[in-house]
Every structure is written in C-alpha cells, then in structure tokens.
Design an enzyme around this catalytic site. Structure first.
Site, PDB file in Angstrom:
ATOM      1  N   ASN A 185     140.332  -4.513 -29.800  1.00  0.00           N
ATOM      2  CA  ASN A 185     139.470  -5.143 -28.797  1.00  0.00           C
ATOM      3  C   ASN A 185     138.605  -4.046 -28.183  1.00  0.00           C
ATOM      4  O   ASN A 185     139.102  -3.226 -27.412  1.00  0.00           O
ATOM      5  CB  ASN A 185     140.361  -5.801 -27.721  1.00  0.00           C
ATOM      6  CG  ASN A 185     139.574  -6.286 -26.519  1.00  0.00           C
ATOM      7  OD1 ASN A 185     138.348  -6.414 -26.576  1.00  0.00           O
ATOM      8  ND2 ASN A 185     140.278  -6.562 -25.424  1.00  0.00           N
TER       9      ASN A 185
ATOM     10  N   LYS B 215     136.325  -4.355 -26.063  1.00  0.00           N
ATOM     11  CA  LYS B 215     135.906  -4.691 -24.685  1.00  0.00           C
ATOM     12  C   LYS B 215     134.391  -4.439 -24.549  1.00  0.00           C
ATOM     13  O   LYS B 215     133.660  -4.629 -25.497  1.00  0.00           O
ATOM     14  CB  LYS B 215     136.715  -3.904 -23.663  1.00  0.00           C
ATOM     15  CG  LYS B 215     138.222  -3.982 -23.899  1.00  0.00           C
ATOM     16  CD  LYS B 215     139.006  -3.480 -22.731  1.00  0.00           C
ATOM     17  CE  LYS B 215     140.473  -3.452 -23.093  1.00  0.00           C
ATOM     18  NZ  LYS B 215     141.341  -3.343 -21.950  1.00  0.00           N
TER      19      LYS B 215
ATOM     20  N   HIS C  43     142.097 -13.254 -22.435  1.00  0.00           N
ATOM     21  CA  HIS C  43     142.502 -11.867 -22.128  1.00  0.00           C
ATOM     22  C   HIS C  43     142.739 -11.750 -20.627  1.00  0.00           C
ATOM     23  O   HIS C  43     142.048 -12.377 -19.823  1.00  0.00           O
ATOM     24  CB  HIS C  43     141.417 -10.890 -22.585  1.00  0.00           C
ATOM     25  CG  HIS C  43     141.871  -9.475 -22.536  1.00  0.00           C
ATOM     26  ND1 HIS C  43     141.902  -8.750 -21.365  1.00  0.00           N
ATOM     27  CD2 HIS C  43     142.349  -8.651 -23.506  1.00  0.00           C
ATOM     28  CE1 HIS C  43     142.376  -7.534 -21.624  1.00  0.00           C
ATOM     29  NE2 HIS C  43     142.648  -7.452 -22.912  1.00  0.00           N
TER      30      HIS C  43
ATOM     31  N   GLU D  55     141.985  -9.598 -18.525  1.00  0.00           N
ATOM     32  CA  GLU D  55     140.815  -9.189 -17.721  1.00  0.00           C
ATOM     33  C   GLU D  55     139.985 -10.416 -17.357  1.00  0.00           C
ATOM     34  O   GLU D  55     139.436 -10.507 -16.254  1.00  0.00           O
ATOM     35  CB  GLU D  55     139.985  -8.152 -18.491  1.00  0.00           C
ATOM     36  CG  GLU D  55     140.685  -6.802 -18.520  1.00  0.00           C
ATOM     37  CD  GLU D  55     140.318  -5.918 -19.705  1.00  0.00           C
ATOM     38  OE1 GLU D  55     139.360  -6.231 -20.431  1.00  0.00           O
ATOM     39  OE2 GLU D  55     141.022  -4.909 -19.898  1.00  0.00           O
TER      40      GLU D  55
ATOM     41  N   GLU E  35     150.672  -9.666 -23.961  1.00  0.00           N
ATOM     42  CA  GLU E  35     150.127  -8.463 -23.326  1.00  0.00           C
ATOM     43  C   GLU E  35     150.566  -8.430 -21.861  1.00  0.00           C
ATOM     44  O   GLU E  35     149.914  -9.057 -21.006  1.00  0.00           O
ATOM     45  CB  GLU E  35     148.603  -8.480 -23.378  1.00  0.00           C
ATOM     46  CG  GLU E  35     148.030  -8.478 -24.773  1.00  0.00           C
ATOM     47  CD  GLU E  35     146.656  -7.817 -24.811  1.00  0.00           C
ATOM     48  OE1 GLU E  35     146.520  -6.805 -25.483  1.00  0.00           O
ATOM     49  OE2 GLU E  35     145.743  -8.315 -24.133  1.00  0.00           O
TER      50      GLU E  35
ATOM     51  N   GLY F 263     145.638  -0.856 -20.434  1.00  0.00           N
ATOM     52  CA  GLY F 263     144.728   0.169 -19.927  1.00  0.00           C
ATOM     53  C   GLY F 263     145.416   1.326 -19.227  1.00  0.00           C
ATOM     54  O   GLY F 263     144.748   2.129 -18.570  1.00  0.00           O
TER      55      GLY F 263
ATOM     56  N   SER G 245     148.663  -0.649 -24.206  1.00  0.00           N
ATOM     57  CA  SER G 245     148.901   0.799 -24.379  1.00  0.00           C
ATOM     58  C   SER G 245     149.549   1.150 -25.713  1.00  0.00           C
ATOM     59  O   SER G 245     150.416   2.021 -25.779  1.00  0.00           O
ATOM     60  CB  SER G 245     149.724   1.343 -23.208  1.00  0.00           C
ATOM     61  OG  SER G 245     149.003   1.156 -22.004  1.00  0.00           O
TER      62      SER G 245
HETATM   63  C1  PEP Z   1     143.758  -4.808 -24.360  1.00  0.00           C
HETATM   64  O1  PEP Z   1     142.747  -4.693 -23.708  1.00  0.00           O
HETATM   65  O2  PEP Z   1     144.020  -5.877 -24.901  1.00  0.00           O
HETATM   66  C2  PEP Z   1     144.651  -3.656 -24.462  1.00  0.00           C
HETATM   67  C3  PEP Z   1     145.824  -3.838 -24.995  1.00  0.00           C
HETATM   68  O3  PEP Z   1     144.176  -2.451 -23.996  1.00  0.00           O
HETATM   69  P1  PEP Z   1     144.877  -1.023 -24.160  1.00  0.00           P
HETATM   70  O4  PEP Z   1     145.348  -0.925 -25.597  1.00  0.00           O
HETATM   71  O5  PEP Z   1     143.787  -0.046 -23.866  1.00  0.00           O
HETATM   72  O6  PEP Z   1     146.005  -0.970 -23.201  1.00  0.00           O
END
Ligand code: PEP
Length: 252
Positions: free
Chosen positions: A11, A13, A98, A100, A165, A171, A211
């Site tokens: 992703n 973003k 997601h 966010e 997630e 993040g 992460s």
């Molecule tokens: C995400 O945005 O779905 C995500 C898992 O981000 P990150 O891997 O940077 O934690």
C-alpha cells in the site's frame, strides 16, 4: 482442500511520483526468480494506476487501488473514483476500509461494505481492512471487534480478502506477538465460517498488516492462519518489498 495462494500487498498510500514506478519494474524482474506461487500486489495512488500497470507488464506483479467510491455507477460525485474506473485502468484488487480512512475520514462499516460490494460488482477483489485500537486490546475486545468489523464490512457475496491490521501497529514499529496474530486470524475465520460457511472461510485469505518489513516478515508468515501481508512503508522500494516476498516459504 486447495491451499490459499499467499498474497503480499503493498500500500503506497499518498507517496510516490511517476519516477517511482520504476520500482515496480524492478520488483517484477526480481519476482522472476520466485520458485513457488506468491501473488505480489502494488496499490499506488489512483492517478498512477494505468502507468503502474504498464510498469508491471510482462511480470507477475499485479496492480490495485487504495480505495473506491461506495457508489458503483457513474454519478455526480466530484473527486471520487469508482471501482469500474479502477478496473478499466487494469487494477485487479482494491483496498477498502483502511484504518486511516476509517479514523481520519470517518468511514463506517456500512460505507466500507458498500465499497467492497461495488468492487465485487466490477470483478475487483476487495481487501477489507479491520483491526482493533490499543484501547480495544487493553479492554480484551480484540475478538469481538475484529469479528464484528469483518462481518459488517465484507461484501455479501463474491471473493474478498481480509487484512487484519491492528490500528496501534500501523506506521510504527510495534506488532502483536505471533500468538496474538494467530488468535485474531482465528477469530476472523470463525466469524466468516458462521456467516458464509466453512468452505468460503477456508478459501478466504486473511493478511496481517502493521509494521511488516524485511526483518520480521518470515516470523509473521509463520503465524497461524496468516495468508500474506499488507505492507505500507516497506513496499515503496523494490529491495525491501522483494525481501519481504522472498521471506515467504512459498516464494523461495
Ligand atoms: C498499512 O498502511 O496498511 C501498513 C500496514 O503500514 P505499515 O506497514 O507502514 O505499518
């Protein structure tokens, strides 16, 4: 029962420019060395989807969107992109719900479900994101939250993917323990079995996201019921993302 093909999704973003699409071509060249079958997906920002499809041409890399409108048909919705437009550009998947978007833009389960159904209607596979907050986890509500979100956000019919997630892991640098990831995936699969039946639940891929990077990918892929990963930051560079993909036993 057929094994679930692992899916490792990136992703991007709201990062990257046209020049960064070279990372997709580089990734595609690396994946030529994969020995088994792992599906690798990159979801760039919407304006770059068509160019990303070109960059991936001739490789096994698949391209998807990061979101779609909850309105399936063409309509007066300034600034929105519908699922049919993503499919028309060559996308095969779309991320919906997601955290966010749920947190910053107030998307509800109902809206996420409408997006997932709009995706299914045009032949895209939605990747439906669910996950608990740190407060939910402290209150012992992980199972209840991820089960309820999965059932309320997944499409009524058609093929879909769930991405587990945990919001507190995105993040940053924290992840649940592998046992906690396995338990959450178990809760989600049990909820899917109750709603859609055992065969659908067994066929549905559940990804872990939050992460994941080259250093912990192998451990994450070894957790119970994990069928791949949704990766943010570490998907932007082909070196990191290919290291994650090759950490999966199915790829090497
Ligand atoms: C995400 O945005 O779905 C995500 C898992 O981000 P990150 O891997 O940077 O934690």
């Amino acid at each position: 029962m057929a094994a679930r093909t692992p899916l490792i999704a990136g992703n991007w973003k709201m990062y990257g420019r046209r020049a960064d699409l070279a990372e997709i071509a580089k990734l595609g060249a690396r994946l030529g060395e994969a020995k088994g079958r792992v599906e690798a997906l990159i979801c760039p920002p919407a304006p770059y989807i068509a160019a990303a499809v070109e960059a991936a041409r001739g490789s096994t890399v698949v391209i998807g969107g990061q979101d779609c409108s909850s309105v399936g048909a063409d309509a007066a919705r300034t600034g929105e992109v519908n699922a049919g437009m993503l499919a028309d550009q060559g996308a095969r998947y779309v991320i919906v719900g997601h955290s966010e978007r749920r947190t910053l833009l107030g998307e509800t389960d109902e809206v996420v479900k409408a997006k997932a159904e709009a995706a299914v209607a045009v032949g895209l596979t939605p990747i439906v994101c669910v996950g608990e907050t740190a407060a939910h986890r402290s209150a012992g509500q992980v199972g209840a939250v991820v089960s309820a979100q999965s059932l309320a956000s997944a499409p009524g019919q058609g093929k879909f993917v769930i991405a587990y997630e945990p919001v507190w892991c995105i993040g940053g640098d924290r992840t649940p323990t592998m046992d906690e990831i396995g338990k959450a995936h178990g809760f989600i699969r049990a909820a899917l079995a109750e709603r859609y039946g055992a065969a659908t639940a067994e066929a549905t891929r559940i990804l872990y996201g939050g992460s994941v990077g080259p250093k912990n990918a192998a451990e994450v892929f070894g957790a119970r019921g994990v069928d791949g990963a949704l990766v943010g930051r570490a998907s932007l560079k082909a070196d990191d993302f290919s290291a994650i993909i090759f950490a999966h036993p199915a790829a090497s």
